[in-house]
Motif scaffolding. Structure first.
Motif, PDB file in Angstrom:
ATOM      1  N   ASN A 151       0.770  -1.145   0.091  1.00 26.04           N
ATOM      2  CA  ASN A 151      -0.017   0.049   0.073  1.00 26.04           C
ATOM      3  C   ASN A 151       0.946   1.237   0.088  1.00 26.04           C
ATOM      4  OD1 ASN A 151      -2.365  -1.567  -0.120  1.00 26.04           O
ATOM      5  ND2 ASN A 151      -2.668  -1.474   2.303  1.00 26.04           N
ATOM      6  N   ASN A 202       5.510  -7.133  -3.038  1.00 28.42           N
ATOM      7  CA  ASN A 202       4.599  -5.825  -2.843  1.00 28.42           C
ATOM      8  C   ASN A 202       4.674  -4.892  -4.544  1.00 28.42           C
ATOM      9  OD1 ASN A 202       4.507  -6.276  -0.419  1.00 28.42           O
ATOM     10  ND2 ASN A 202       6.407  -5.107   0.133  1.00 28.42           N
ATOM     11  N   ALA A 244       1.405  -3.589  -6.007  1.00 31.75           N
ATOM     12  CA  ALA A 244       1.110  -2.140  -6.070  1.00 31.75           C
ATOM     13  C   ALA A 244       0.982  -1.736  -7.472  1.00 31.75           C
ATOM     14  CB  ALA A 244       2.294  -1.357  -5.616  1.00 31.75           C
TER      15      ALA A 244
END
Ligand code: NAP
Length: 249
Positions: A58, A86, A90
């Motif tokens: 995030n 990640n 994202a």
């Protein structure tokens, strides 16, 4: 540069630096490299540099949005699985094109005595009862897994000297950053009367010399296999990454 397209390179590898060097010369492209910020004096890449974690997928998505990033190249180390995951999440959430640049793993060849392991704990199991003097070259995060091997003398190679004692009973530290030479690596293993080497299967040339040195001395290498690759378009070379970038811009 108001209309420049914006590229984020997730770095920490030689390949990331090489991509940044060429990408920074491409007209109309603004290049930022991101580093985790773990090494004390990282080699500065061409273009902008930002440093430190984003705060999970995030946090990274927030950063990409704020930066108005147009494309990402994930050129992190093959063992840096968390940041790659990640990055995938994202970029998927925001529709940012992402390429993974990941060098191929090393393959055992004639004369190699590899014992493959999937985790640092498995690597430690392979040493228990067999090794007396071990060259440990696996990144500081994995050292803990060897802490119960109290009767083994470890020679630990790190980029920076540790600021706090390592969780090992008997060890010395040698600092160094690749590329390494086979002759020097062979001498190091000889000088310390090493009987086992523990390595990650990083691939690439910069740290391969220790594998060649172990072969020369007929030493067993406990080789950590890579974590599963992250999904998405993946290339193995800097040239292929630059082609992807050219087609995108
Ligand atoms: P990791 O386990 O995948 O990442 C742990 C956390 O560190 C990530 O969740 C992220 O924090 C932060 N991070 C990692 N790489 C980052 C980057 N390039 N820019 C910004 N934040 C980053 O990674 P690791 O194994 O600790 O490796 C850290 C860095 O060292 C990587 O960039 C990698 O390319 C480099 N490196 C690793 C090795 C190795 O053997 N693993 C060897 C050479 C170089 P947030 O979740 O807060 O964003």
């Amino acid at each position: 540069m108001a209309d420049a397209r914006r590229l984020l390179i997730l770095g920490g590898t030689g390949e990331a630096r090489t991509v940044a060097e060429s990408a920074a010369q491409m007209p109309g492209l603004a290049v930022t490299t991101s580093l985790a910020g773990r090494t004390r004096a990282p080699t500065a890449p061409e273009g902008e540099l930002r440093s430190g974690g984003f705060g999970g997928a995030n946090g990274l998505a927030g950063w990409l949005r704020h930066d108005a990033t147009d494309a990402m190249i994930d050129a992190t180390h093959p063992f840096a699985a968390e940041i790659s995951r990640n990055a995938a999440d994202a970029c998927a959430a925001l529709g940012v094109p992402r390429l993974v640049l990941c060098r191929p793993p090393w393959r055992a060849q004639e004369g190699d005595r590899w014992i493959e392991a999937d985790t640092p704990a498995e690597a430690a199991d392979a040493l228990a009862g067999n090794a007396r003097r071990v060259f440990l070259s696996i990144g500081s995060g994995a050292i803990e897994a060897f802490s119960h091997l109290a009767d083994i003398q470890f020679l630990v190679r790190m980029v920076d000297a540790p600021e706090t004692p390592l969780p090992l009973n008997d060890y010395s530290v040698v600092t160094g950053r690749g590329p390494f030479e086979t002759a020097a690596e062979t001498q190091l293993l000889r000088d310390h009367r090493i009987d086992h080497v523990v390595s990650r299967n990083s691939g690439g040339e910069a740290t391969y010399a220790k594998i060649e040195a172990a072969r020369t001395l007929a030493l067993p290498v406990v080789m950590l296999r890579r974590p599963p690759p992250v999904a998405g378009e993946t290339v193995e070379t800097v040239d292929a990454a630059l082609n992807w970038l050219n087609e995108l811009t």
